[in-house]
Design an enzyme around this catalytic site. Structure first.
Site, PDB file in Angstrom:
ATOM      1  N   LYS A  64     -23.091  13.845  28.570  1.00 51.68           N
ATOM      2  CA  LYS A  64     -22.616  12.470  28.774  1.00 51.68           C
ATOM      3  C   LYS A  64     -22.766  12.100  30.246  1.00 51.68           C
ATOM      4  O   LYS A  64     -21.982  12.502  31.092  1.00 51.68           O
ATOM      5  CB  LYS A  64     -21.156  12.303  28.356  1.00 51.68           C
ATOM      6  CG  LYS A  64     -20.766  10.819  28.365  1.00 51.68           C
ATOM      7  CD  LYS A  64     -19.424  10.564  28.986  1.00 51.68           C
ATOM      8  CE  LYS A  64     -19.308   9.930  30.311  1.00 51.68           C
ATOM      9  NZ  LYS A  64     -19.924   8.709  30.688  1.00 51.68           N
ATOM     10  N   GLU A 109     -15.998  20.290  39.433  1.00 51.75           N
ATOM     11  CA  GLU A 109     -16.422  20.064  40.824  1.00 51.75           C
ATOM     12  C   GLU A 109     -15.967  18.662  41.192  1.00 51.75           C
ATOM     13  O   GLU A 109     -16.374  17.690  40.548  1.00 51.75           O
ATOM     14  CB  GLU A 109     -17.940  20.202  40.980  1.00 51.75           C
ATOM     15  CG  GLU A 109     -18.439  21.633  40.935  1.00 51.75           C
ATOM     16  CD  GLU A 109     -17.891  22.539  42.031  1.00 51.75           C
ATOM     17  OE1 GLU A 109     -17.422  22.016  43.070  1.00 51.75           O
ATOM     18  OE2 GLU A 109     -17.891  23.760  41.830  1.00 51.75           O
ATOM     19  N   CYS A 136     -20.393  13.911  47.473  1.00 51.71           N
ATOM     20  CA  CYS A 136     -19.145  14.684  47.514  1.00 51.71           C
ATOM     21  C   CYS A 136     -19.065  15.473  48.812  1.00 51.71           C
ATOM     22  O   CYS A 136     -17.987  15.793  49.281  1.00 51.71           O
ATOM     23  CB  CYS A 136     -19.058  15.606  46.316  1.00 51.71           C
ATOM     24  SG  CYS A 136     -20.509  16.632  46.136  1.00 51.71           S
TER      25      CYS A 136
HETATM   26  P1  NAP Z   1     -15.453   9.909  37.705  1.00 54.67           P
HETATM   27  O1  NAP Z   1     -15.014   8.517  37.611  1.00 54.67           O
HETATM   28  O2  NAP Z   1     -14.447  11.000  37.659  1.00 54.67           O
HETATM   29  O3  NAP Z   1     -16.520  10.125  36.531  1.00 54.67           O
HETATM   30  C1  NAP Z   1     -17.206  11.332  36.304  1.00 54.67           C
HETATM   31  C2  NAP Z   1     -17.612  11.380  34.842  1.00 54.67           C
HETATM   32  O4  NAP Z   1     -16.445  11.511  34.015  1.00 54.67           O
HETATM   33  C3  NAP Z   1     -18.318  10.121  34.355  1.00 54.67           C
HETATM   34  O5  NAP Z   1     -19.316  10.474  33.442  1.00 54.67           O
HETATM   35  C4  NAP Z   1     -17.189   9.368  33.685  1.00 54.67           C
HETATM   36  O6  NAP Z   1     -17.585   8.405  32.759  1.00 54.67           O
HETATM   37  C5  NAP Z   1     -16.464  10.513  33.019  1.00 54.67           C
HETATM   38  N1  NAP Z   1     -15.110  10.203  32.560  1.00 54.67           N
HETATM   39  C6  NAP Z   1     -14.292   9.181  32.925  1.00 54.67           C
HETATM   40  N2  NAP Z   1     -13.130   9.239  32.238  1.00 54.67           N
HETATM   41  C7  NAP Z   1     -13.204  10.307  31.417  1.00 54.67           C
HETATM   42  C8  NAP Z   1     -12.315  10.892  30.455  1.00 54.67           C
HETATM   43  N3  NAP Z   1     -11.125  10.363  30.182  1.00 54.67           N
HETATM   44  N4  NAP Z   1     -12.721  11.994  29.799  1.00 54.67           N
HETATM   45  C9  NAP Z   1     -13.927  12.555  30.055  1.00 54.67           C
HETATM   46  N5  NAP Z   1     -14.810  12.042  30.937  1.00 54.67           N
HETATM   47  C10 NAP Z   1     -14.445  10.933  31.612  1.00 54.67           C
HETATM   48  O7  NAP Z   1     -16.295  10.165  39.017  1.00 54.67           O
HETATM   49  P2  NAP Z   1     -17.450   9.207  39.587  1.00 54.67           P
HETATM   50  O8  NAP Z   1     -16.797   7.985  40.102  1.00 54.67           O
HETATM   51  O9  NAP Z   1     -18.538   9.064  38.596  1.00 54.67           O
HETATM   52  O10 NAP Z   1     -18.047  10.120  40.771  1.00 54.67           O
HETATM   53  C11 NAP Z   1     -17.517  10.156  42.046  1.00 54.67           C
HETATM   54  C12 NAP Z   1     -16.651  11.397  42.230  1.00 54.67           C
HETATM   55  O11 NAP Z   1     -17.388  12.580  41.943  1.00 54.67           O
HETATM   56  C13 NAP Z   1     -16.204  11.564  43.662  1.00 54.67           C
HETATM   57  O12 NAP Z   1     -14.853  11.949  43.703  1.00 54.67           O
HETATM   58  C14 NAP Z   1     -17.083  12.696  44.175  1.00 54.67           C
HETATM   59  O13 NAP Z   1     -16.558  13.405  45.265  1.00 54.67           O
HETATM   60  C15 NAP Z   1     -17.220  13.543  42.974  1.00 54.67           C
HETATM   61  N6  NAP Z   1     -18.390  14.428  43.081  1.00 54.67           N
HETATM   62  C16 NAP Z   1     -18.200  15.767  43.260  1.00 54.67           C
HETATM   63  C17 NAP Z   1     -19.286  16.627  43.382  1.00 54.67           C
HETATM   64  C18 NAP Z   1     -19.096  18.108  43.565  1.00 54.67           C
HETATM   65  O14 NAP Z   1     -20.026  18.842  43.277  1.00 54.67           O
HETATM   66  N7  NAP Z   1     -17.951  18.573  44.032  1.00 54.67           N
HETATM   67  C19 NAP Z   1     -20.571  16.113  43.325  1.00 54.67           C
HETATM   68  C20 NAP Z   1     -20.733  14.743  43.160  1.00 54.67           C
HETATM   69  C21 NAP Z   1     -19.631  13.913  43.026  1.00 54.67           C
HETATM   70  P3  NAP Z   1     -17.927   6.878  33.227  1.00 54.67           P
HETATM   71  O15 NAP Z   1     -19.370   6.848  33.315  1.00 54.67           O
HETATM   72  O16 NAP Z   1     -17.418   6.007  32.153  1.00 54.67           O
HETATM   73  O17 NAP Z   1     -17.253   6.627  34.549  1.00 54.67           O
END
Ligand code: NAP
Ligand code: MG
Length: 491
Positions: free
Chosen positions: A179, A254, A288
């Site tokens: 997904k 992550e 990130c």
């Molecule tokens: P996010 O809002 O947490 O979304 C990540 C994924 O989870 C998306 O596919 C999202 O779907 C999905 N999701 C949302 N609600 C969910 C639920 N209730 N159950 C299961 N999945 C769900 O994060 P983002 O805004 O896309 O990305 C930014 C964040 O990622 C930042 O905090 C960044 O630091 C972090 N990040 C971390 C790393 C690492 O390796 N540490 C790398 C890159 C990014 P949707 O498409 O609907 O939002």
């Protein structure tokens, strides 16, 4: 600019492109020019997830028994196909996510390297042989797959992150329900095409488009999904962890970062400025591992600050597709709002805005989500802009009197993903490497750099202890089976 009717895309389940169960679709817009719609993507339901999980469970029965060399050959082929399509997929990434074309194509080529690394994994050792107490016993422990794995990914590295999850998932004999983030479905579609073209058998990779709250949630809760690998925000990640681990699934997270660079008093300031500029503003700060705090030793504070501001003001902001652009737009309207709110918070907290701080919306910026590269000075360690992940082109400068104070400030956040120091002094470098609370540590290079063949992941609230990429990926994507094979008595 496209004016044609946007193409309608499908899910990929059980080896076929299939219509979703409902008719709801979501337009995929270009954040540099929102008049361009790249496609219409399904907003799937739990029913679609169920079909995908069933297909993955069925495919697992044979995929787990496919030989390592066979799996290796498919991944090598996928790497070659992705390499041939690097320009095309890199451009799609830029149009969809907003990063520059150099970064877009670069990310695809990194994906190629990831596939090549994991193509090697199925033909490398996967276990250990032990000497048993009984000399007639053959005793070994081997790594075996987990089964169906849910792969939930963010939008900021829409090629590299899915690949560094999918490649090991598949290499070690699992099947996947993927997904992608709703903001980047096109790149997910293109990656899936690459695997199909490489000859991946039906059901090994299933792609379900849709929202996190519906599709992601259904994957996390599905009893036949044995493991979830998640990259994204802390709030969502911890929720997924709870839901999935409660039913006994293996979960890997992550999450975010608040990554510091320390500028020592002996640092080469030109190098320091380049490291901070690239770390803070490349990919519009949406990594990130992006640099969001610069902790500067007092003797060099004034010079460093002046140089950084000058450099930030010189950056070319614009559509990523233009070859001379240094920094593209934010990925979405919501992200831009969030970043502008944090800039307001910073001002209210008393930090000094030195440059940027505003949305860019005139002329060529009219249809995109642009924010000027932003630098704050006089940031105090407890301010929200020094503690919380902003995920945009905003960097704060903090002052420190000693290296110990700088490291204490660096460690005074909940996160611990990456960190860097700029110094010529090898003692300081070693001391920093030992004392800093971060999963990825850099000396004289930016916080946002990671090679595909080495472990990657954060400490503290940045991850759930496990590591991705390199051989470390095997820890998550496999489990251990120990076999005692006693010889039957001789006839
Ligand atoms: P996010 O809002 O947490 O979304 C990540 C994924 O989870 C998306 O596919 C999202 O779907 C999905 N999701 C949302 N609600 C969910 C639920 N209730 N159950 C299961 N999945 C769900 O994060 P983002 O805004 O896309 O990305 C930014 C964040 O990622 C930042 O905090 C960044 O630091 C972090 N990040 C971390 C790393 C690492 O390796 N540490 C790398 C890159 C990014 P949707 O498409 O609907 O939002
Ligand atoms: Mg999101």
């Amino acid at each position: 600019m496209t004016t044609t009717v946007a193409q309608q895309y499908k899910n990929y389940i059980g080896g076929e492109w299939v219509e979703p169960s409902g008719n709801e679709v979501r337009p995929d817009e270009n954040p540099a020019d929102t008049r361009e719609i790249l496609g219409l993507f399904p907003r799937s339901t739990a029913e679609d997830v169920n079909r995908a999980v069933e297909a993955a469970a069925e495919a697992f029965k044979t995929w787990r028994r496919t030989s390592g060399p066979q799996r290796s050959a498919i991944l090598h082929k996928a790497a070659n196909i992705l390499e041939q399509r690097a320009q095309e997929i890199g451009e799609a990434l830029t149009r969809e996510e907003g990063k520059t074309i150099g970064e877009g194509v670069g990310e695809v080529l990194r994906g190629v390297a990831i596939l090549r690394f994991f193509a090697g994994e199925p033909v490398r050792p996967i276990g250990e042989v032990f000497s048993a107490t009984n000399p007639e016993t053959f005793l070994w422990a081997e790594r075996v797959p987990l089964g169906v794995v849910g792969v939930i990914t963010p939008w900021n590295f829409p090629v590299a992150i899915p690949l560094w999850k999918l490649a090991p998932c598949i290499a070690y004999g699992n099947t996947a329900v993927f997904k992608p983030a709703e903001l980047t479905p096109l790149t997910a579609h293109l990656i899936t095409e690459v695997f199909i073209e490489a000859g991946l058998p039906a059901g090994v990779l299933n792609l379900v488009h849709g929202s996190g709250s519906v599709v992601g949630e259904a994957i996390a809760r599905h009893p036949k999904v044995n493991a979830i690998t998640f990259t994204g925000s802390g709030t969502v990640g911890r929720h997924v962890y709870q839901v999935a681990s409660e039913r006994g699934a293996k979960v890997q997270l992550e999450l975010g970062g608040k990554n510091p660079v320390i500028i020592a008093d002996d640092a080469d300031l030109d190098l320091a400025v380049e490291i901070v500029t690239s770390g803070a503003f490349r990919s519009t700060g949406q990594k990130c591992t992006a640099t969001s705090r610069v902790i500067v030793l007092e003797p060099v504070l004034k010079d460093f600050t002046a140089k950084l501001v000058e450099r930030a003001q010189s950056l070319r902001v614009g559509p990523g597709i233009r070859p001379d652009t240094y920094m593209g737009p934010l990925v979405s309207e919501d992200q831009r709002e969030k970043v502008l709110q944090y800039i307001e918070i910073g001002k209210q907290e008393g930090a000094k805005l030195l440059t940027g701080g505003t949305a860019l919306s005139e002329g060529e910026y009219a249809y995109g989500y642009y924010v000027a590269p932003t630098v704050f000075a006089d940031v105090e360690p407890q301010m929200r802009i020094a503690q919380e992940e902003i995920f945009g082109p905003v960097v704060g400068i903090l002052r420190a009197r000693t290296l110990d104070e700088a490291i204490a400030i660096a460690n005074s956040v909940r996160y611990g993903l990456s960190a860097s120091i700029v110094t010529r002094d090898i003692r300081k470098a070693f001391y920093f490497a030992r004392e800093i609370e971060a999963g990825v540590v850099h000396v004289n290079s930016e916080t946002a750099g990671a090679e595909p063949h080495v472990p990657f992941g954060g400490m503290k609230e940045s991850s759930s202890f496990s590591r991705e990429q390199g051989r470390a990926a095997m820890e998550f994507f496999t489990q251990v089976k120990t076999v005692y094979l006693d010889m039957p008595p001789a006839q």
